[in-house]
Design a protein around this motif. Structure first.
Motif, mmCIF file in Angstrom:
data_model
loop_
_atom_site.group_PDB
_atom_site.id
_atom_site.type_symbol
_atom_site.label_atom_id
_atom_site.label_comp_id
_atom_site.label_asym_id
_atom_site.label_seq_id
_atom_site.Cartn_x
_atom_site.Cartn_y
_atom_site.Cartn_z
ATOM 1 N N ILE A 22 0.842 -1.201 0.000
ATOM 2 C CA ILE A 22 0.000 0.000 0.000
ATOM 3 C C ILE A 22 0.875 1.248 0.000
ATOM 4 C CG2 ILE A 22 -1.593 1.361 1.409
ATOM 5 C CD1 ILE A 22 -2.920 -1.282 2.239
ATOM 6 N N MET A 23 1.949 1.235 0.779
ATOM 7 C CA MET A 23 2.848 2.387 0.807
ATOM 8 C C MET A 23 3.526 2.590 -0.546
ATOM 9 S SD MET A 23 4.566 2.183 4.603
ATOM 10 C CE MET A 23 5.545 3.664 4.314
ATOM 11 N N HIS A 24 3.926 1.512 -1.191
ATOM 12 C CA HIS A 24 4.522 1.624 -2.525
ATOM 13 C C HIS A 24 3.503 2.182 -3.518
ATOM 14 C CE1 HIS A 24 8.613 0.007 -2.505
ATOM 15 N NE2 HIS A 24 8.233 -0.786 -1.526
ATOM 16 N N PRO A 30 0.027 9.144 -5.350
ATOM 17 C CA PRO A 30 -0.439 9.883 -4.174
ATOM 18 C C PRO A 30 -1.847 10.410 -4.376
ATOM 19 C CG PRO A 30 1.098 11.204 -5.440
ATOM 20 C CD PRO A 30 1.103 9.838 -6.060
ATOM 21 N N ARG A 31 -2.498 10.749 -3.271
ATOM 22 C CA ARG A 31 -3.875 11.244 -3.296
ATOM 23 C C ARG A 31 -4.803 10.208 -3.923
ATOM 24 N NH1 ARG A 31 -4.232 16.744 -2.311
ATOM 25 N NH2 ARG A 31 -6.239 16.826 -3.365
ATOM 26 N N SER A 32 -4.668 8.962 -3.477
ATOM 27 C CA SER A 32 -5.506 7.871 -3.967
ATOM 28 C C SER A 32 -6.605 7.559 -2.963
ATOM 29 C CB SER A 32 -4.667 6.606 -4.193
ATOM 30 O OG SER A 32 -3.787 6.756 -5.274
ATOM 31 N N THR A 33 -7.728 7.077 -3.457
ATOM 32 C CA THR A 33 -8.795 6.612 -2.580
ATOM 33 C C THR A 33 -8.516 5.172 -2.172
ATOM 34 O OG1 THR A 33 -10.137 5.770 -4.405
ATOM 35 C CG2 THR A 33 -10.454 8.086 -3.779
ATOM 36 N N ASP A 58 0.421 4.918 12.661
ATOM 37 C CA ASP A 58 1.885 4.861 12.711
ATOM 38 C C ASP A 58 2.535 6.132 12.174
ATOM 39 O OD1 ASP A 58 2.081 1.302 11.884
ATOM 40 O OD2 ASP A 58 1.830 2.336 13.807
ATOM 41 N N GLY A 59 1.717 7.062 11.668
ATOM 42 C CA GLY A 59 2.263 8.311 11.149
ATOM 43 C C GLY A 59 2.867 8.205 9.770
ATOM 44 N N LEU A 60 2.558 7.124 9.040
ATOM 45 C CA LEU A 60 3.147 6.903 7.723
ATOM 46 C C LEU A 60 2.249 7.387 6.585
ATOM 47 C CD1 LEU A 60 4.499 3.286 8.361
ATOM 48 C CD2 LEU A 60 5.783 5.431 8.443
ATOM 49 N N VAL A 61 0.949 7.495 6.850
ATOM 50 C CA VAL A 61 -0.035 7.902 5.842
ATOM 51 C C VAL A 61 -0.941 8.954 6.463
ATOM 52 C CG1 VAL A 61 -2.034 7.116 4.486
ATOM 53 C CG2 VAL A 61 0.028 5.711 4.585
ATOM 54 N N GLU A 62 -1.449 9.858 5.621
ATOM 55 C CA GLU A 62 -2.384 10.879 6.093
ATOM 56 C C GLU A 62 -3.487 11.061 5.065
ATOM 57 O OE1 GLU A 62 0.339 14.583 4.375
ATOM 58 O OE2 GLU A 62 -0.168 14.475 6.500
ATOM 59 N N THR A 63 -4.603 11.614 5.504
ATOM 60 C CA THR A 63 -5.693 11.929 4.587
ATOM 61 C C THR A 63 -5.533 13.362 4.103
ATOM 62 O OG1 THR A 63 -7.108 12.629 6.420
ATOM 63 C CG2 THR A 63 -7.295 10.332 5.697
ATOM 64 N N LEU A 78 -9.049 10.881 0.425
ATOM 65 C CA LEU A 78 -7.829 10.657 -0.339
ATOM 66 C C LEU A 78 -6.678 10.438 0.634
ATOM 67 C CD1 LEU A 78 -8.191 13.486 -3.023
ATOM 68 C CD2 LEU A 78 -8.797 11.076 -3.255
ATOM 69 N N PHE A 79 -5.726 9.609 0.228
ATOM 70 C CA PHE A 79 -4.613 9.269 1.108
ATOM 71 C C PHE A 79 -3.286 9.528 0.409
ATOM 72 C CE2 PHE A 79 -7.217 7.190 4.292
ATOM 73 C CZ PHE A 79 -8.329 6.800 3.567
ATOM 74 N N ARG A 80 -2.273 9.881 1.198
ATOM 75 C CA ARG A 80 -0.920 10.033 0.682
ATOM 76 C C ARG A 80 0.070 9.729 1.806
ATOM 77 N NH1 ARG A 80 -0.458 16.665 0.176
ATOM 78 N NH2 ARG A 80 -0.401 17.109 2.419
ATOM 79 N N LEU A 81 1.316 9.504 1.430
ATOM 80 C CA LEU A 81 2.351 9.268 2.426
ATOM 81 C C LEU A 81 2.690 10.565 3.149
ATOM 82 C CD1 LEU A 81 4.855 7.003 0.441
ATOM 83 C CD2 LEU A 81 3.149 6.269 2.103
ATOM 84 N N THR A 82 2.998 10.461 4.425
ATOM 85 C CA THR A 82 3.519 11.606 5.163
ATOM 86 C C THR A 82 5.015 11.736 4.867
ATOM 87 O OG1 THR A 82 4.083 10.256 7.082
ATOM 88 C CG2 THR A 82 1.856 11.197 7.016
ATOM 89 N N ASP A 83 5.625 12.795 5.383
ATOM 90 C CA ASP A 83 7.073 12.939 5.238
ATOM 91 C C ASP A 83 7.794 11.743 5.852
ATOM 92 O OD1 ASP A 83 7.123 16.557 5.738
ATOM 93 O OD2 ASP A 83 6.772 15.342 3.948
ATOM 94 N N VAL A 84 7.261 11.262 6.975
ATOM 95 C CA VAL A 84 7.856 10.088 7.621
ATOM 96 C C VAL A 84 7.694 8.867 6.727
ATOM 97 C CG1 VAL A 84 7.739 8.545 9.619
ATOM 98 C CG2 VAL A 84 7.476 11.011 9.929
ATOM 99 N N GLY A 85 6.527 8.744 6.100
ATOM 100 C CA GLY A 85 6.300 7.621 5.199
ATOM 101 C C GLY A 85 7.230 7.649 4.002
ATOM 102 N N ARG A 86 7.409 8.846 3.408
ATOM 103 C CA ARG A 86 8.314 8.959 2.262
ATOM 104 C C ARG A 86 9.757 8.707 2.662
ATOM 105 N NH1 ARG A 86 5.018 13.318 0.325
ATOM 106 N NH2 ARG A 86 6.361 14.803 1.392
#
Length: 230
Positions: A22-24, A30-33, A58-63, A78-86
């Motif tokens: 999911i993270m990949h 980015p900005r996927s449902t 876990d702070g890896l993804v945000e809406t 919509l979801f995208r990775l956070t700075d921590v996730g990236r």
């Protein structure tokens, strides 16, 4: 925490593998449902939502809030990775790289740093061999083909780049920057990258946003010439 360490923490469980996928997916889209992610990975939407909730905790993804709302009713999240996730994708050597660049500045000055950044940009962008495009007579077709080859070269180097039509031009988007933290401190890396992209495409470009400046995506506008008529 890296993706691999995240998997180790979960005992390399199937859930850990799914969350890594999911993270990949969010790295490249980015900005996927949740529904779009589910379709991409052949999973159920409910299952993806459960994994997304865990990744958010876990702070890896945000809406994110949709910029355009179509139709009635509540728009899907919509979801995208956070700075921590990236940061899970390629920031392990930031400190070492920063120290090396400081040493380069001490020994070779700004000119030496620029030469290094330019050489790097040519390697990751200029290694492509786009169709012949000149500033005098580019066509929409040759410019699009060249931009797609540049995006492919960038993606091969970890930038998750895409090209899409936008208004009267193209937008070259980097959904990930492997050197974002370095570029924050040394903007010359972004500047030389844009310089080499423009030279490779044979036309001027318009940088609009960068991850290094805090945006979610690096976005560069490539104006298209008027369509040719027969």
């Amino acid at each position: 925490m890296t993706v691999s360490s995240s998997r180790a923490a979960s005992g390399c469980s199937p859930e850990g593998d799914t969350r890594e996928k999911i993270m990949h997916t969010l790295l490249n889209h980015p900005r996927s449902t949740a529904a779009a992610i589910a379709e991409q990975l052949h999973l159920t939407t409910a299952g993806v939502r459960r994994h997304l909730s865990a990744l958010i905790q876990d702070g890896l993804v945000e809406t994110v809030t949709p910029t355009v709302v179509e139709g009635r009713g509540r728009p899907p999240a919509l979801f995208r990775l956070t700075d921590v996730g990236r940061a899970n994708f390629g920031h392990a050597y930031d400190q070492l790289a920063s120290e090396a660049l400081e040493a380069l500045l001490d020994f070779a000055g700004e000119a030496g740093l620029r030469l290094f950044a330019l050489r790097r940009a040519k390697r990751i962008v200029g290694a492509t061999q786009p169709p012949a495009v000149t500033a005098e007579n580019p066509t929409q077709e040759t410019l699009l083909a060249a931009a797609e080859q540049v995006a492919a070269s960038l993606s091969d180097n970890g930038y998750a780049a895409t090209v899409q039509h936008a208004g009267y031009g193209l937008q070259l988007c980097h959904h990930h920057c492997p050197i974002a933290r370095i570029a924050q401190r040394y903007p010359i890396f972004c500047e030389t990258e844009h310089e080499v992209i423009a030279a490779t495409l044979g036309t001027h470009i318009q940088p609009l946003a960068t991850i290094a400046d805090g945006h979610g995506v690096c976005t560069t506008n490539i104006p298209l010439p008027p369509a040719t008529t027969t």
